[in-house]
Motif scaffolding. Structure first.
Motif, PDB file in Angstrom:
ATOM      1  N   ALA A 204      -1.406   5.141 -12.692  1.00 46.28           N
ATOM      2  CA  ALA A 204      -0.266   4.315 -12.313  1.00 46.28           C
ATOM      3  C   ALA A 204      -0.519   3.594 -11.000  1.00 46.28           C
ATOM      4  N   MET A 205      -1.244   4.232 -10.078  1.00 51.33           N
ATOM      5  CA  MET A 205      -1.603   3.565  -8.828  1.00 51.33           C
ATOM      6  C   MET A 205      -2.406   2.302  -9.118  1.00 51.33           C
ATOM      7  N   SER A 206      -3.361   2.424 -10.028  1.00 52.49           N
ATOM      8  CA  SER A 206      -4.189   1.262 -10.382  1.00 52.49           C
ATOM      9  C   SER A 206      -3.358   0.184 -11.072  1.00 52.49           C
ATOM     10  N   ALA A 207      -2.524   0.615 -12.001  1.00 53.32           N
ATOM     11  CA  ALA A 207      -1.740  -0.349 -12.778  1.00 53.32           C
ATOM     12  C   ALA A 207      -0.720  -1.090 -11.925  1.00 53.32           C
ATOM     13  N   MET A 208      -0.256  -0.440 -10.853  1.00 53.49           N
ATOM     14  CA  MET A 208       0.847  -1.002 -10.088  1.00 53.49           C
ATOM     15  C   MET A 208       0.467  -1.367  -8.654  1.00 53.49           C
ATOM     16  N   ALA A 209      -0.827  -1.414  -8.363  1.00 54.62           N
ATOM     17  CA  ALA A 209      -1.269  -1.713  -6.997  1.00 54.62           C
ATOM     18  C   ALA A 209      -0.718  -3.042  -6.498  1.00 54.62           C
ATOM     19  N   ASP A 210      -0.643  -4.043  -7.375  1.00 54.22           N
ATOM     20  CA  ASP A 210      -0.138  -5.354  -6.958  1.00 54.22           C
ATOM     21  C   ASP A 210       1.307  -5.287  -6.474  1.00 54.22           C
ATOM     22  N   ARG A 211       2.032  -4.261  -6.890  1.00 50.55           N
ATOM     23  CA  ARG A 211       3.435  -4.128  -6.485  1.00 50.55           C
ATOM     24  C   ARG A 211       3.560  -3.899  -4.971  1.00 50.55           C
ATOM     25  N   LEU A 212       2.479  -3.466  -4.331  1.00 53.19           N
ATOM     26  CA  LEU A 212       2.494  -3.270  -2.885  1.00 53.19           C
ATOM     27  C   LEU A 212       2.750  -4.572  -2.135  1.00 53.19           C
ATOM     28  N   ALA A 213       2.521  -5.693  -2.782  1.00 53.50           N
ATOM     29  CA  ALA A 213       2.705  -6.984  -2.123  1.00 53.50           C
ATOM     30  C   ALA A 213       4.148  -7.210  -1.689  1.00 53.50           C
ATOM     31  N   ILE A 214       5.108  -6.523  -2.324  1.00 50.38           N
ATOM     32  CA  ILE A 214       6.512  -6.732  -1.937  1.00 50.38           C
ATOM     33  C   ILE A 214       6.929  -5.853  -0.767  1.00 50.38           C
ATOM     34  N   VAL A 215       6.076  -4.889  -0.385  1.00 54.62           N
ATOM     35  CA  VAL A 215       6.403  -3.988   0.719  1.00 54.62           C
ATOM     36  C   VAL A 215       6.047  -4.670   2.037  1.00 54.62           C
ATOM     37  N   SER A 216       6.864  -4.506   3.039  1.00 56.39           N
ATOM     38  CA  SER A 216       6.609  -5.161   4.322  1.00 56.39           C
ATOM     39  C   SER A 216       5.281  -4.684   4.906  1.00 56.39           C
ATOM     40  N   PRO A 217       4.540  -5.586   5.553  1.00 59.89           N
ATOM     41  CA  PRO A 217       3.255  -5.198   6.161  1.00 59.89           C
ATOM     42  C   PRO A 217       3.410  -4.056   7.159  1.00 59.89           C
ATOM     43  N   GLU A 218       4.529  -4.012   7.865  1.00 59.74           N
ATOM     44  CA  GLU A 218       4.732  -2.949   8.847  1.00 59.74           C
ATOM     45  C   GLU A 218       4.728  -1.568   8.197  1.00 59.74           C
ATOM     46  N   ARG A 219       5.361  -1.452   7.018  1.00 63.81           N
ATOM     47  CA  ARG A 219       5.412  -0.151   6.331  1.00 63.81           C
ATOM     48  C   ARG A 219       4.036   0.228   5.784  1.00 63.81           C
ATOM     49  N   VAL A 220       3.326  -0.753   5.259  1.00 65.03           N
ATOM     50  CA  VAL A 220       1.960  -0.491   4.787  1.00 65.03           C
ATOM     51  C   VAL A 220       1.084  -0.072   5.963  1.00 65.03           C
ATOM     52  N   ASN A 221       1.226  -0.765   7.081  1.00 70.26           N
ATOM     53  CA  ASN A 221       0.463  -0.449   8.284  1.00 70.26           C
ATOM     54  C   ASN A 221       0.688   0.998   8.693  1.00 70.26           C
TER      55      ASN A 221
END
Length: 486
Positions: A204-221
């Protein structure tokens, strides 16, 4: 009294460990449970503190979930605490402090992202089990109710903890769709805890990795930093690349895999990068050393030091391969990526500078540098010198033992020369023998470009010849000035 039903010998052992850790909780925590119960509300210690208790660690980050709505929570904490504050009331969280005990209390909730939104939609829930169901992984979906100290584990988190497995409480596609940042949390917990990701969750991580694009860069950071500062950052990076998460978050790292050509004319730059990271981590020092562990700047520089290679790769006549100026290209790429991830300006500046300088040492062993070159190396590194020492040493990943020993000996020699020169002068703060005011007075000029040129001339002279003294510097300045008059 600690109440947990033993499932088997392994989990029983974990339960005993947890009981010891929970017994060490401050009395104020049990008192808080009683205060909520007296007000007619449930309160439970949840998530990381419970997981850590089973791992034998008493957490200082105390997170609680409650049936009380935020306004009620605020009123209860105001009576119990010395101070309380609004952590994120719109998300149901209120913080408080009593003595040395700091807590965060959040109303039972569910939350999800809309299709193209960067902000989660929060809905309050009514049960502890429902709140645990919406959490990221089963090992974080365990709770201890207060003040009874009853263990609640609706999704088998204790067994997964014993097995060292990360699994979502619900279908992983649903979980990652609800909050895509959980993909990065899987990366982080893999590095922090050394756990493996369950096969369906990884898919599921692989299938949905593109979904990370909607998360704010600060949270990913935030998740990326926690992963890099963990004990096993390499595990996290490998998971990111394997699942395609790196292609979204750190595409420059993912691209390093493309530097391996079918004829094997150059080493695997991706694998080399992981080894450099491992070696850089090993070279970090204790808390009183030059580069205390964990050091974010050094680790980022190790990960990014060769990202300029794919863009600069050239196949040369005769079968060779070159990466001319990849350190300069890589420095610009590193700055751009770190800026996009919302790193602070100083970290961006320091990491990109280390990437730019990481090749400066090459060639020292073949043709020993002059004292001027050593001074310039130190001056260019500035406050990053100790990190540059470690990055340069970590960058040696050759399997040729003789070559590795030769490079190590050459760098030992360079560090000894730096230390010897530092005894003679304050090498890290090299300045010309004359300052700007003296230059203007001696030359009889006003502020302007000529003062800058004169200053650089004297700095180069200082680098080349060491301290001159004001009289000799004055003579050299006047000679330079005479030679440069039209």
């Amino acid at each position: 009294m600690w109440q947990v039903p033993p499932a088997n010998d392994s989990t029983s052992s974990l339960a005993r460990t947890a009981a010891a850790a929970l017994t060490a909780l401050p009395p104020a925590v049990l008192d808080l449970g009683s205060v909520f119960a007296d007000a007619g509300h449930e309160l439970a210690l949840v998530g990381g503190p419970v997981r850590d208790a089973f791992l034998g660690t008493v957490s200082h980050d105390l997170d609680f979930a409650t049936s009380a709505r935020p306004d009620d929570t605020e009123r209860i904490l105001a009576r119990w605490a010395d101070a309380h504050w609004d952590v994120g009331k719109e998300f149901g969280t209120i913080g408080a402090r009593k003595g040395d005990v700091v807590v965060e209390v959040t109303t039972y909730r569910t939350e999800a992202y809309e299709a193209d939104s960067r902000k989660p939609v929060v809905e309050y829930g009514d049960t502890l089990e429902g709140d645990l169901t919406r959490r990221d992984f089963t090992v974080n979906a365990m709770a201890v109710t207060l003040p009874s100290l009853t263990f609640v584990d609706p999704h088998g988190g204790l067994e997964d903890l014993e097995a060292g497995v990360l699994r979502t409480p619900v279908d992983p596609e649903q979980s990652f769709d609800d909050d895509p940042l959980r993909i990065m949390r899987a990366v982080r917990f893999t590095a922090q805890l050394g756990f493996d990701v369950e096969a369906g969750t990884m898919a599921a991580m692989s299938a949905m990795a593109d979904r990370l694009a909607i998360v704010s860069p600060e949270r990913v950071n935030g998740e990326l930093q926690r992963m890099l500062l963990s004990e096993r950052p390499r595990r996290g990076l490998e998971l990111m690349v394997y699942t395609g998460v790196a292609a979204v978050v750190l595409p420059e790292l993912d691209e390093l895999q493309r530097t391996v050509d079918e004829h094997r004319r150059h080493k695997d730059v991706y694998e080399h990068t992981l080894v450099v990271l491992d070696q850089a981590v090993e070279l970090e020092t204790g808390p009183d050393g030059a580069v205390p562990a964990p050091d974010l700047v050094l680790r980022l520089a190790a990960v990014l030091h060769d990202i300029g290679k794919p863009a600069t790769r050239r196949f040369e006549p005769g079968g060779g391969v070159s990466f001319h100026h990849h350190e300069l290209v890589g420095a610009r790429m590193a700055a751009k990526r770190l800026k996009a991830l919302r790193f602070d300006k100083q970290t961006i500046k320091d990491v990109s500078r280390l990437v730019e300088l990481h090749l400066r040492f090459h060639g020292y062993g073949e043709s020993q540098w002059t004292d001027s070159a050593v001074r310039r190396y130190v001056t260019d590194a500035g406050p990053l010198l100790e990190r540059l020492h470690r990055l340069t040493r970590a960058d040696c990943t050759t399997r040729n033992r003789r070559k590795a020993l030769r490079l190590a000996a050459a760098y030992d020699d360079l560090e000894e020369r730096i230390a010897a020169l530092a005894e003679e002068e304050e090498l890290a703060r090299i300045r010309p023998d004359l300052d700007g005011e003296q230059i203007m007075e001696i030359l009889g000029v006003r502020p302007g470009p000529v003062v800058g040129r004169a200053y650089r001339f004297l700095l180069d002279l200082r680098m080349e010849r060491g301290p001159l003294g004001e009289d000799a510097a004055r003579e050299a300045l006047l000679a330079w000035w005479a030679a440069n008059q039209d």
